[in-house]
Design an enzyme around this catalytic site. Structure first.
Site, PDB file in Angstrom:
ATOM      1  N   LEU A  65       0.658  -1.198  -0.084  1.00  0.00           N
ATOM      2  CA  LEU A  65      -0.083  -0.139  -0.046  1.00  0.00           C
ATOM      3  C   LEU A  65       0.820   1.278   0.084  1.00  0.00           C
ATOM      4  O   LEU A  65       1.831   1.207   0.382  1.00  0.00           O
ATOM      5  CB  LEU A  65      -0.969  -0.024   1.153  1.00  0.00           C
ATOM      6  CG  LEU A  65      -1.930  -1.348   1.451  1.00  0.00           C
ATOM      7  CD1 LEU A  65      -2.458  -1.240   2.635  1.00  0.00           C
ATOM      8  CD2 LEU A  65      -2.792  -1.146   0.003  1.00  0.00           C
ATOM      9  N   PRO A  66       0.129   2.511  -0.473  1.00  0.00           N
ATOM     10  CA  PRO A  66       1.138   3.742  -0.531  1.00  0.00           C
ATOM     11  C   PRO A  66       1.789   4.166   0.741  1.00  0.00           C
ATOM     12  O   PRO A  66       2.929   4.626   0.650  1.00  0.00           O
ATOM     13  CB  PRO A  66      -0.062   4.544  -1.114  1.00  0.00           C
ATOM     14  CG  PRO A  66      -1.032   3.967  -1.563  1.00  0.00           C
ATOM     15  CD  PRO A  66      -1.022   2.866  -0.834  1.00  0.00           C
ATOM     16  N   THR A  96       6.317   0.274   1.579  1.00  0.00           N
ATOM     17  CA  THR A  96       7.273   1.377   2.135  1.00  0.00           C
ATOM     18  C   THR A  96       6.595   2.353   3.212  1.00  0.00           C
ATOM     19  O   THR A  96       5.951   3.549   2.360  1.00  0.00           O
ATOM     20  CB  THR A  96       8.183   1.944   0.952  1.00  0.00           C
ATOM     21  OG1 THR A  96       9.058   0.890   0.495  1.00  0.00           O
ATOM     22  CG2 THR A  96       9.174   2.950   1.641  1.00  0.00           C
ATOM     23  N   LYS A 171      15.605   0.150   4.734  1.00  0.00           N
ATOM     24  CA  LYS A 171      15.127   0.663   3.395  1.00  0.00           C
ATOM     25  C   LYS A 171      15.449   2.174   3.259  1.00  0.00           C
ATOM     26  O   LYS A 171      15.852   2.773   2.120  1.00  0.00           O
ATOM     27  CB  LYS A 171      13.595   0.443   3.060  1.00  0.00           C
ATOM     28  CG  LYS A 171      13.380   0.877   1.786  1.00  0.00           C
ATOM     29  CD  LYS A 171      12.777   0.133   0.642  1.00  0.00           C
ATOM     30  CE  LYS A 171      12.646   0.989  -0.543  1.00  0.00           C
ATOM     31  NZ  LYS A 171      11.013   0.870  -1.048  1.00  0.00           N
ATOM     32  N   LYS A 246       9.575  10.630  -1.993  1.00  0.00           N
ATOM     33  CA  LYS A 246       8.866  10.048  -1.049  1.00  0.00           C
ATOM     34  C   LYS A 246       9.726   9.343  -0.022  1.00  0.00           C
ATOM     35  O   LYS A 246       9.551   9.339   1.236  1.00  0.00           O
ATOM     36  CB  LYS A 246       7.842   9.172  -1.631  1.00  0.00           C
ATOM     37  CG  LYS A 246       6.999   8.368  -0.530  1.00  0.00           C
ATOM     38  CD  LYS A 246       6.451   7.338  -1.051  1.00  0.00           C
ATOM     39  CE  LYS A 246       5.821   6.165   0.099  1.00  0.00           C
ATOM     40  NZ  LYS A 246       5.562   4.868  -0.334  1.00  0.00           N
TER      41      LYS A 246
END
Lengths: 294, 294, 294, 294
Positions: A65-66, A96, A171, A246
């Site tokens: 999901l975003p 992420t 990450k 982002k």
């Protein structure tokens, strides 16, 4: 083979789910887009009419999901999946998102006897299709081992970064560093070009010296130095500036939370924020043009 | 074998000259320090009483000096070597200096029929002793080919960067990039550590991902992640902060000359300038401690 | 009244020379442009056929040239003015150049018994015409006092910064700081705008608070907050981006020479170098648009 | 006179509440520290046994708390004040918190018919005691006017920044800019000092030129240039580095939310994060020492 639920069938999630189907797992899928569902169903997945329905019999639940708020809402919100997932199942969130949200979801699911790992990926759409993603996993060693059944089908490199949230931190650390490599390499190449050096020659020299790094060695940002990289294709494809922006935002959130000093990471974020104004859809190596005099 | 003059027998020049001797060349040496001369003479070099004397019969002249002003004075100043070097000889200046000075010396020598290459090195004192330096060469292809007789004895990787001055530019581009890699890697590792990650685990993950770079892969700045690197030895040995600061100064001079934008390179210079106040003699990976909370 | 020679009659030098004429001084002028000479001669100056001729009887020599190399060549080069200026005269160099060159010229002239001050200005073309420039002077107190006869006619604020070169250092310190104020103010205003604040309201608040600074208070970079500033006139007029970039280059040279850490000054230089690519002729407050989302 | 509740009686809140008492208001106070309550009660305030009790009859409720989570919990959390404050009362939150939390609280109170303004202050402990604070207010014009009865007693400058949250945004914009002014001024002064200039002379020059700014003009960071500023008192007193770091964190959160580019603000945050390691309790002008060579 396992019963797997897959929620979130976008550019990344779609091909990941297909790889699970092809490996022989029974995969129940859901997305807000009917069209996205159809693509995966046509490859053999089972359509669920809701996220709640998709997880009914699942041993593994994968979500893509975003942002953190979506993941929190999905699992812990009103009518959240924590009430529907069976005890002992393992949730693998490959979104992420910020580490705080990941930890919060892990805690909320734990109270229902459901295991959780945060497992963000790198490798892009191509890696998702080829099943060669890297997964950076946060959670217990047991969960990490158990998840391999599913992760091995979608990825090639599985890293156990640490406890809950550690996958997300690994990450953002990696992508923050990646942005610094890209900007630094772009500056160095353009400084050489401005003094008359051939960027291909300079690239080879630095690549064989202590300037060696991933962006220089396999993803050169200067057009026409390498074939088959975005810079030689008008910066099309690859990893979009908006996505790098982002991820740098998530890195800065992590830095603020721990009061960490990250001057280069912060500078990269501001430079990408400027660059995104007109280039959000280009590959992130296009930051090269910010320093180019042509 | 060739007649070689070698001027400047410091930490780098001394062992480089010794390697020429060992390879069978006839090497005439000079330095302002009598002691430095003796070390090389004890290995078989011939002592000259002046720089002028050393170059009398030389086919190749190698110099290794601190800064552009010294190189200009040596060759073009009062009683400069341009009046003493025989026509057709090749001057190899391995000093790390500004490209403008290198070009100026090349021009001045050319007027006397003397060839010139700028050939700064990387690889440090260890590389000088082992004969495994990298040379980044600016000058004509002919001169580059001719120099190999001498350079092959002292180094392993020979790069032809371009015309006069290009060797110096390649070196400062590489070292500017190196400084950015080091700072960026230090920020990323410390951000992970602040969130509870094991730096060895995070290093392995990023090293196998797109964060891969020379400083992370073979020169990890976090103590006790790697053996046999300065960070695991109290930041002793290696490449001194003061020397990195010097090279970043040369990079900034090059950027000013070409009106190039190098935000990360410039930031690295300012950070190393702050760090040098108390740590000038430590290895440059000690910048890691600036971002560490301990 | 005094005999004054004035060399360099550009946008700044021309009106400065005219003010000297109007005050009743006998002014002998020279420039490489015949046209530039005519403008000043039409106001009552005496045309000299060469720089050498202009200084023959001068008690004061004022020069206004682009860069250090021009000033050095004028006074100390071949057929330089040091051979023509009479002993005891005072040279006032109002060019903005590097401090090292200023010190070198001061030394060279001193050997001929000629006094020197570096006296760069701020205030722009408007200040030059109105006779309201600020002068930042490096040199002895005696020379500073003596120069007032001439400087008072061209400027309003006379500052004695210190010894030779100190005028140039004061100027680059001020302009480096000015660039930081401008970028910082532009960031703050745009951050507010992005959150829906009225830039005029936010400007007033910060201007009356601890964010108060020259760029916010009298030179607001956001269009239409103030009248009669470049930002409200399409960033025309004022102080050109290219000139700010030049001054930041001089500031960085000074920082390199003293091994000073100037992270924000260095960042400003890199941002202005990027911005100059398409905006070199605009006012330096146009850096505001780099951070604006429109 | 009005019935006022005051919650949060720390270094700032305590003296603010006392000023309300002295002005003749009936002030009911609460804090988790019994000692903090006693100080204010000894000046004439009425002790409440809980936050809930304090607001019972209040027309105005003033709160002064450390962070957004505390403010949200106080008003909207379990047993929150929104259930206790009478309809039509006005809540004035003077905490420095993120704008999102401010808007959330405004919305939550609005649903109960309670008005809200965010009204963070500047001016420090001294301004709180003297009643000379500046208030930056977000909320309706009506609320702003109504609040003046209370705010005028505690402060001198009242600014209406815009809608809910705008007060917080104005504050972080100002303080981000303030940090940039401080770092830029420190760099410029140290560059001059490194070149032999007297910091007092250079300060005067820049202060009367375009480098003029609040930190240079009234809060000089170089020791012994001004009397009665923290830099001349070992950087004791004033505005602590830790508090500036906190405000810069809020500024960065605001920048992330709006995807704004703030390279200098971000750099200031990272520099203050480094500086805070050993200097968290010193005045924020002590960043000067980071750039000083002594």
């Amino acid at each position: 083979m396992a019963n797997v639920a897959f929620i979130g069938l976008g550019n990344m999630g779609g091909p990941m789910a297909v790889n699970l189907v092809k490996a022989g797992h029974s995969v129940s899928v859901f997305d807000l887009s009917e069209q996205a569902i159809q693509v995966v169903v046509s490859e053999g997945a089972n359509k669920a009419n809701s996220a709640q329905e998709s997880v009914k019999d699942a041993d593994f639940i994968v979500s893509m999901l975003p942002a953190g708020k979506h993941v929190k809402a999905l699992y812990l919100g009103q009518d959240g999946l924590s009430e529907y997932i069976k005890t002992g199942a393992l949730v693998i969130d490959s979104s992420t998102i910020d580490a705080s949200s990941a930890k919060e979801v892990a805690q909320g699911l734990s109270e229902k006897g459901i295991d959780f790992i945060d497992a963000p990926v790198s490798g892009g759409v191509a890696g998702a299709a080829a099943g060669t993603l890297s997964f950076m996993v946060g959670g217990s060693s047991d969960s990490f081992e158990r998840a391999k059944t599913v992760l091995n089908v979608m990825g090639k490199n599985l890293f156990h970064a640490g406890e809950h949230g550690a996958g997300q931190i690994a990450k953002v650390c990696n992508n923050m560093l990646l942005s610094v490599l890209m900007v630094g390499t772009s500056e160095a190449l353009n400084l050489g070009i401005a003094h008359g050096l051939d960027p291909a020659v300079l690239s080879e020299i630095m690549s064989k010296s202590s300037g060696s790094n991933w962006t220089l060695d396999v993803y050169n940002p200067c057009p026409d130095v390498m074939e088959n990289v975005p810079s030689s294709n008008d910066y099309q494809g690859g990893f979009m500036v908006d996505l790098m922006a982002k991820d740098l935002g998530l890195a800065m959130e992590a830095a603020l939370e721990s009061h960490s000093s990250t001057p280069m990471g912060a500078l990269a974020r501001s430079l990408y924020a400027v660059h995104a104004k007109d280039n959000g859809n280009k590959d992130f190596s296009s930051i090269f043009t910010l320093f180019n005099k042509d």
